[in-house]
Design a protein around this motif. Structure first.
Motif, PDB file in Angstrom:
ATOM      1  N   ILE A  59      39.455  45.487  31.181  1.00 18.27           N
ATOM      2  CA  ILE A  59      39.400  46.252  32.427  1.00 18.27           C
ATOM      3  C   ILE A  59      40.438  47.359  32.343  1.00 18.27           C
ATOM      4  O   ILE A  59      41.568  47.143  31.907  1.00 18.27           O
ATOM      5  CB  ILE A  59      39.632  45.363  33.658  1.00 18.27           C
ATOM      6  N   ASP A  87      44.950  39.524  40.144  1.00 16.71           N
ATOM      7  CA  ASP A  87      43.907  40.498  40.470  1.00 16.71           C
ATOM      8  C   ASP A  87      43.109  40.876  39.236  1.00 16.71           C
ATOM      9  O   ASP A  87      41.899  41.095  39.323  1.00 16.71           O
ATOM     10  CB  ASP A  87      44.519  41.744  41.109  1.00 16.71           C
ATOM     11  N   ASP A  88      43.764  40.932  38.080  1.00 16.12           N
ATOM     12  CA  ASP A  88      43.019  41.164  36.838  1.00 16.12           C
ATOM     13  C   ASP A  88      42.009  40.044  36.600  1.00 16.12           C
ATOM     14  O   ASP A  88      40.868  40.294  36.199  1.00 16.12           O
ATOM     15  CB  ASP A  88      43.984  41.236  35.656  1.00 16.12           C
ATOM     16  N   ARG A 143      40.589  38.128  38.836  1.00 11.00           N
ATOM     17  CA  ARG A 143      39.507  38.283  39.818  1.00 11.00           C
ATOM     18  C   ARG A 143      38.477  39.297  39.310  1.00 11.00           C
ATOM     19  O   ARG A 143      37.255  39.065  39.385  1.00 11.00           O
ATOM     20  CB  ARG A 143      40.078  38.732  41.164  1.00 11.00           C
ATOM     21  N   LYS A 144      38.958  40.382  38.771  1.00 11.24           N
ATOM     22  CA  LYS A 144      38.055  41.443  38.334  1.00 11.24           C
ATOM     23  C   LYS A 144      37.248  41.028  37.104  1.00 11.24           C
ATOM     24  O   LYS A 144      36.032  41.266  37.047  1.00 11.24           O
ATOM     25  CB  LYS A 144      38.856  42.710  38.047  1.00 11.24           C
ATOM     26  N   GLY A 204      34.418  38.897  37.854  1.00 15.21           N
ATOM     27  CA  GLY A 204      33.372  39.499  38.674  1.00 15.21           C
ATOM     28  C   GLY A 204      33.360  39.016  40.110  1.00 15.21           C
ATOM     29  O   GLY A 204      32.305  38.975  40.752  1.00 15.21           O
ATOM     30  N   ARG A 212      34.235  39.527  43.992  1.00 15.69           N
ATOM     31  CA  ARG A 212      34.560  40.615  44.922  1.00 15.69           C
ATOM     32  C   ARG A 212      35.793  40.277  45.741  1.00 15.69           C
ATOM     33  O   ARG A 212      36.725  41.084  45.845  1.00 15.69           O
ATOM     34  CB  ARG A 212      33.370  40.893  45.856  1.00 15.69           C
ATOM     35  N   HIS A 265      47.212  44.030  46.357  1.00 16.68           N
ATOM     36  CA  HIS A 265      45.764  44.047  46.113  1.00 16.68           C
ATOM     37  C   HIS A 265      44.994  43.501  47.323  1.00 16.68           C
ATOM     38  O   HIS A 265      44.214  42.546  47.190  1.00 16.68           O
ATOM     39  CB  HIS A 265      45.442  43.221  44.868  1.00 16.68           C
ATOM     40  N   GLY A 310      41.038  42.570  47.428  1.00 15.81           N
ATOM     41  CA  GLY A 310      40.447  41.413  46.769  1.00 15.81           C
ATOM     42  C   GLY A 310      40.640  40.105  47.508  1.00 15.81           C
ATOM     43  O   GLY A 310      40.203  39.060  47.021  1.00 15.81           O
TER      44      GLY A 310
END
Length: 474
Positions: free
Chosen positions: A16, A180-181, A183-184, A187, A189, A210, A213
């Protein structure tokens, strides 16, 4: 209430870009990525537990930084159609592992509705690298002098730095970015954060950095970002002990059975400091007695027995203190603990106020509830965080704040403090409970109901039915 943790996986090494570190000429930047991997701890083979590793930069503030690896565990929901927003549990500390002992999802009520995710914090026991300081841990367990502990901290730091570890990279801000990384790359939201003790501070940092999220947050036993913990550690224990003494005095059965308990407690501390109290081949001082009561106050089932234990000790029968003195010390990862604390707390604290928390004037025999001292942080020698690490979080994310009335570590007033800057937060005080207000039937019911609809009115019927303080039968 049982322990918590869980949600989705993605294929190998998904990079990411938002958290990529700026590249130096001729170098390739470290980017956050995820891969499936064997579980870092032994798990029940018949359960739907999926594991992986999150790779992240060690220090996002530096162009030249190495990659570190953080284990991930995902406990899959048993629901036919799980909610899209999983729960992420953030443990206390700092320095407690997220995944140690998490071998099964049985008894986890969150799995009835949604997945539960655990990320081992950077620097923690199963992370690569780990900031473990075994000598310091042993000295803490042995109640060694602060001089000895400080020297051990310096030796541990030297070993870790010599191995190539950048201690400035182990902060709540970096840990929030790790979450947060994750979470991304999975995938997701939005997800729900559940923080306990220090985990509430980390959750606040995630919301601060963040907010997009985060669907909702449950904060149990709150450590506000803007509270200077070490300046109030002894006073917080004193408040809880005073509540215990006042509760006994106000309940007729307790007051008759154990009269003048406040005066007897003060005399007990004074006598222990003056001449010592011999128990099981050791000599107790006032700080030992206060520490034993502090340990009892962290166990709601023991709180009703504490007046009897104090009364008997004052009468010359201190054996009731023995189980409280023999509890296994918490296995903190002290390198991580010091890196976070000495960066984010100590730079904003007043050394004179810190020192006052172990003065005899508190009537606790010098019991030391502080996390660290200025001397230990000087030996650890990490960079101070910026001012944002000591500012209250402004957020309209829905928040449920739970507090135990007898909490000797994070007083209920600290949870109420967040209401000033979080307009969608709700505060619930649980009578008779302590540090870890969620871990009982009522706390669990409130948490599950809140997760289903974070903006719906809370049913406080179970709180009204909680008995609060009732002296234990002899």
């Amino acid at each position: 209430m049982p322990d918590l943790r869980n949600f989705a996986l993605v294929a190998l090494f998904i990079a990411i870009s938002p958290q990529a570190v700026a590249m130096a000429p001729g170098e390739k930047a470290v980017t956050s990525s995820y891969e499936n991997a064997p579980c870092a701890v032994k798990v029940a083979p018949e359960e739907r537990i999926e594991c992986g590793v999150l790779t992240v930069p060690e220090n996002r503030r530096k162009a030249r930084t190495r990659a570190i690896r953080l284990p991930v565990m995902i406990f899959r929901s048993t629901a036919a159609a799980p909610a899209a927003d999983p729960v992420v549990y953030l443990p206390g500390g700092p320095g407690l592992s997220s995944i140690e002992g998490r071998s099964t999802g049985k008894g986890n009520p969150f799995l009835l509705e949604r997945d539960n995710i655990l990320l081992e914090g950077r620097g923690n026991r199963f992370a690569q690298p780990s900031l473990d300081c075994p000598e310091l841990l042993a000295l803490r367990a042995a109640d060694a002098t602060l001089v000895a502990q400080t020297a051990a901290a310096g030796r541990c730091r030297a070993v870790l730095v010599a191995s190539g570890i950048d201690l400035d990279g182990y902060t709540s801000a970096e840990a929030a970015d790790d979450l947060d990384d994750l979470r991304k790359v999975l995938g997701i939201r939005q997800w729900n954060l559940i923080g306990f003790s220090y985990g509430t501070r980390l959750a606040q940092t995630v919301v601060q950095r963040h907010p997009e999220g985060v669907r909702s947050v449950v904060l149990d036993s709150v450590l506000p970002i803007d509270v200077n913990y070490d300046e109030m550690a002894g006073a917080s224990l004193r408040r809880a002990i005073d509540l215990l003494l006042d509760s006994c005095a106000s309940e007729p059965g307790c007051a008759v059975r154990y009269p003048d308990l406040r005066a007897r407690f003060a005399a007990l501390i004074e006598r222990a400091d003056r001449e010592g109290i011999v128990l099981a081949e050791r000599t107790l001082r006032g700080r030992d007695i206060a520490g034993a009561i502090a340990a009892g106050l962290q166990q709601p089932n023991l709180i009703p027995s504490l007046p009897r234990i104090l009364h008997e000790a004052a009468e010359g029968r201190p054996n009731g203190l023995l189980p409280l003195l023999e509890q296994t010390p918490t296995r903190f990862n002290w390198g991580l603990r010091l890196s976070i604390w000495c960066s984010e707390e100590m730079p904003f604290e007043d050394p004179a106020r810190i020192a006052a928390q172990v003065l005899p004037a508190l009537g606790l025999g010098g019991a030391d509830s502080r996390t660290a001292t200025p001397e230990m942080c000087a030996a650890w020698d990490v960079s101070a965080a910026d001012a944002r690490a000591n500012e209250p979080v402004q957020s309209d994310v829905p928040v449920l704040i739970l507090a135990g009335a007898f909490d000797p570590v994070t007083p209920p007033a600290w949870g109420q403090r967040l209401l000033r800057t979080m307009p969608n937060a709700r505060f619930v005080l649980l009578p008779g409970q302590a540090h870890g207000a969620m871990f009982n039937r009522c706390g669990g019911q409130l948490t599950l109901a809140f997760l289903r609809d974070p903006r719906a009115p809370l049913d406080g019927d179970c709180v009204a039915k909680m008995p609060g303080f009732r002296v234990a039968a002899e």
